[in-house]
Design a protein around this motif. Sequence first.
Motif, PDB file in Angstrom:
ATOM      1  N   LEU A   1       0.691  -1.053  -0.050  1.00 46.86           N
ATOM      2  CA  LEU A   1       0.162   0.155  -0.033  1.00 46.86           C
ATOM      3  C   LEU A   1       0.823   1.289  -0.102  1.00 46.86           C
ATOM      4  N   ARG A   2       2.048   1.297   0.756  1.00 44.05           N
ATOM      5  CA  ARG A   2       2.809   2.469   0.875  1.00 44.05           C
ATOM      6  C   ARG A   2       3.396   2.564  -0.548  1.00 44.05           C
ATOM      7  N   GLU A   3       3.809   1.397  -1.301  1.00 42.09           N
ATOM      8  CA  GLU A   3       4.457   1.751  -2.641  1.00 42.09           C
ATOM      9  C   GLU A   3       3.306   2.103  -3.604  1.00 42.09           C
ATOM     10  N   ARG A   4       2.251   1.778  -3.503  1.00 47.57           N
ATOM     11  CA  ARG A   4       0.959   1.987  -4.424  1.00 47.57           C
ATOM     12  C   ARG A   4       0.631   3.468  -4.288  1.00 47.57           C
ATOM     13  N   GLU A   5       0.507   3.762  -3.071  1.00 38.27           N
ATOM     14  CA  GLU A   5       0.009   5.316  -2.484  1.00 38.27           C
ATOM     15  C   GLU A   5       1.157   5.963  -1.852  1.00 38.27           C
ATOM     16  N   PRO A   6       2.102   6.713  -2.284  1.00 35.89           N
ATOM     17  CA  PRO A   6       3.153   7.224  -1.660  1.00 35.89           C
ATOM     18  C   PRO A   6       2.987   8.608  -1.100  1.00 35.89           C
ATOM     19  N   ASP A   7       1.950   9.078  -1.561  1.00 29.16           N
ATOM     20  CA  ASP A   7       1.429  10.292  -0.838  1.00 29.16           C
ATOM     21  C   ASP A   7       0.340  10.303   0.065  1.00 29.16           C
ATOM     22  N   VAL A   8       0.231   9.009   0.566  1.00 32.19           N
ATOM     23  CA  VAL A   8      -0.748   8.859   1.675  1.00 32.19           C
ATOM     24  C   VAL A   8      -0.071   8.570   2.939  1.00 32.19           C
ATOM     25  N   GLU A   9      -0.297   9.087   4.072  1.00 28.48           N
ATOM     26  CA  GLU A   9      -0.011   8.569   5.604  1.00 28.48           C
ATOM     27  C   GLU A   9      -0.945   7.924   6.030  1.00 28.48           C
ATOM     28  N   PHE A  10      -0.649   6.493   6.241  1.00 31.61           N
ATOM     29  CA  PHE A  10      -1.576   5.388   6.806  1.00 31.61           C
ATOM     30  C   PHE A  10      -1.687   5.384   8.280  1.00 31.61           C
ATOM     31  N   TYR A  11      -2.755   5.108   8.686  1.00 29.18           N
ATOM     32  CA  TYR A  11      -3.246   5.102  10.077  1.00 29.18           C
ATOM     33  C   TYR A  11      -3.879   3.712  10.369  1.00 29.18           C
ATOM     34  N   PHE A  12      -3.179   2.726  11.133  1.00 29.28           N
ATOM     35  CA  PHE A  12      -3.949   1.698  11.259  1.00 29.28           C
ATOM     36  C   PHE A  12      -4.468   1.371  12.695  1.00 29.28           C
ATOM     37  N   ILE A  13      -5.609   1.414  12.594  1.00 28.42           N
ATOM     38  CA  ILE A  13      -6.428   1.320  13.696  1.00 28.42           C
ATOM     39  C   ILE A  13      -6.916  -0.106  14.203  1.00 28.42           C
ATOM     40  N   ILE A  14      -6.293  -0.269  15.712  1.00 25.08           N
ATOM     41  CA  ILE A  14      -6.456  -1.458  16.148  1.00 25.08           C
ATOM     42  C   ILE A  14      -7.396  -1.131  17.672  1.00 25.08           C
ATOM     43  N   GLY A  15      -7.978  -2.479  18.112  1.00 22.87           N
ATOM     44  CA  GLY A  15      -8.440  -2.327  19.563  1.00 22.87           C
ATOM     45  C   GLY A  15      -7.658  -2.714  20.528  1.00 22.87           C
ATOM     46  N   GLY A  16      -7.908  -2.547  21.877  1.00 24.42           N
ATOM     47  CA  GLY A  16      -7.054  -2.670  22.832  1.00 24.42           C
ATOM     48  C   GLY A  16      -6.605  -4.158  22.885  1.00 24.42           C
ATOM     49  N   ASP A  17      -7.447  -5.146  22.509  1.00 28.89           N
ATOM     50  CA  ASP A  17      -6.987  -6.592  22.558  1.00 28.89           C
ATOM     51  C   ASP A  17      -5.664  -6.595  21.451  1.00 28.89           C
ATOM     52  N   MET A  18      -5.803  -6.057  20.469  1.00 26.92           N
ATOM     53  CA  MET A  18      -4.551  -6.163  19.567  1.00 26.92           C
ATOM     54  C   MET A  18      -3.519  -5.414  20.004  1.00 26.92           C
ATOM     55  N   ILE A  19      -3.542  -4.195  20.631  1.00 24.57           N
ATOM     56  CA  ILE A  19      -2.318  -3.546  21.193  1.00 24.57           C
ATOM     57  C   ILE A  19      -1.781  -4.405  22.246  1.00 24.57           C
ATOM     58  N   ASP A  20      -2.471  -5.042  23.069  1.00 25.60           N
ATOM     59  CA  ASP A  20      -1.938  -5.978  23.960  1.00 25.60           C
ATOM     60  C   ASP A  20      -1.009  -7.080  23.378  1.00 25.60           C
ATOM     61  N   SER A  21      -1.316  -7.458  22.311  1.00 27.47           N
ATOM     62  CA  SER A  21      -0.512  -8.626  21.619  1.00 27.47           C
ATOM     63  C   SER A  21       0.347  -7.830  20.214  1.00 27.47           C
ATOM     64  N   LEU A  22       0.472  -6.631  20.438  1.00 27.18           N
ATOM     65  CA  LEU A  22       1.025  -6.319  19.279  1.00 27.18           C
ATOM     66  C   LEU A  22       2.675  -6.568  19.092  1.00 27.18           C
ATOM     67  N   HIS A  23       3.112  -7.153  20.278  1.00 24.61           N
ATOM     68  CA  HIS A  23       4.646  -7.553  20.289  1.00 24.61           C
ATOM     69  C   HIS A  23       4.854  -8.847  19.551  1.00 24.61           C
ATOM     70  N   THR A  24       3.639  -9.484  19.254  1.00 27.25           N
ATOM     71  CA  THR A  24       3.640 -10.754  18.591  1.00 27.25           C
ATOM     72  C   THR A  24       3.489 -10.819  17.138  1.00 27.25           C
ATOM     73  N   TRP A  25       3.118  -9.558  16.442  1.00 28.52           N
ATOM     74  CA  TRP A  25       2.734  -9.187  15.313  1.00 28.52           C
ATOM     75  C   TRP A  25       4.102  -9.677  14.418  1.00 28.52           C
ATOM     76  N   TYR A  26       3.615 -10.177  13.019  1.00 25.00           N
ATOM     77  CA  TYR A  26       5.087 -10.568  12.130  1.00 25.00           C
ATOM     78  C   TYR A  26       5.522  -9.284  11.777  1.00 25.00           C
ATOM     79  N   GLN A  27       7.012  -9.401  11.851  1.00 28.03           N
ATOM     80  CA  GLN A  27       7.762  -8.130  11.356  1.00 28.03           C
ATOM     81  C   GLN A  27       7.278  -7.070  12.120  1.00 28.03           C
ATOM     82  N   ILE A  28       6.854  -6.624  13.276  1.00 24.47           N
ATOM     83  CA  ILE A  28       6.445  -5.635  14.179  1.00 24.47           C
ATOM     84  C   ILE A  28       7.602  -4.445  14.170  1.00 24.47           C
ATOM     85  N   ASP A  29       8.850  -4.682  14.125  1.00 24.77           N
ATOM     86  CA  ASP A  29       9.789  -3.515  14.206  1.00 24.77           C
ATOM     87  C   ASP A  29       9.950  -2.978  13.045  1.00 24.77           C
ATOM     88  N   GLU A  30       9.715  -3.774  11.868  1.00 20.18           N
ATOM     89  CA  GLU A  30       9.822  -3.150  10.457  1.00 20.18           C
ATOM     90  C   GLU A  30       8.395  -2.430  10.152  1.00 20.18           C
TER      91      GLU A  30
END
Length: 196
Positions: A92-121
């Motif tokens: 999506l960043r490559e497709r729309e370089p002029d867009v700043e993206f905000y990814f919306i997550i609920g509290g349950d997803m925040i708690d597990s964010l450290h487990t997300w694939y390639q989270i540091d990148e």
Amino acid sequence: MKKVGLFGGTFNPPHIGHLIMANEVYAALGLSEVRFMPNAKAPHKVVSKSATNEQRLKMVELAIEDVPYFNAETFELERGGVSYTYDTMKVLREREPDVEFYFIIGGDMIDSLHTWYQIDELIELVNFVGVKRPGSEAKTDYNVRMVEAPEINLSSTFIRNRLQQQGSLQYLLPEAVERYIRKEGLYGATSDVSGN
């Protein structure tokens, strides 16, 4: 730069809790739009098989049809396979370089964010926006911008269970979504809208 919210999920089915979260983030951050992005296969949860990808997309479209700044994003459904946010955001960043993206997550997803694939990148590719949900800590070491929103303890699982019990869905999801669920016979629903 255009600011776009992305709201990923199974949306199985979409309900008023999803719409309230998206609307509160839209208003708080002054976004141009919020895109609801049903995933093809969620890495974090096993999804009930009673609604197809096409049916989930249709329900999203029905849920947001009256809101001009809500749109459906079909990228993950079209790509198929497990929907990793990192892979999606790279494209999506490559497709729309002029867009700043905000990814919306609920509290349950925040708690597990450290487990997300390639989270540091991933954290370098997108701004995370968090909305608290009842029963979640909403705590993480990663940078998540919190937005205040009414906390509604409502889930798609609750709605599926209510349908199987032939209970009322009044005020829990948009009427167009309920009509579609009953027409398609999803989640054990009957065509009787009253739930009797």
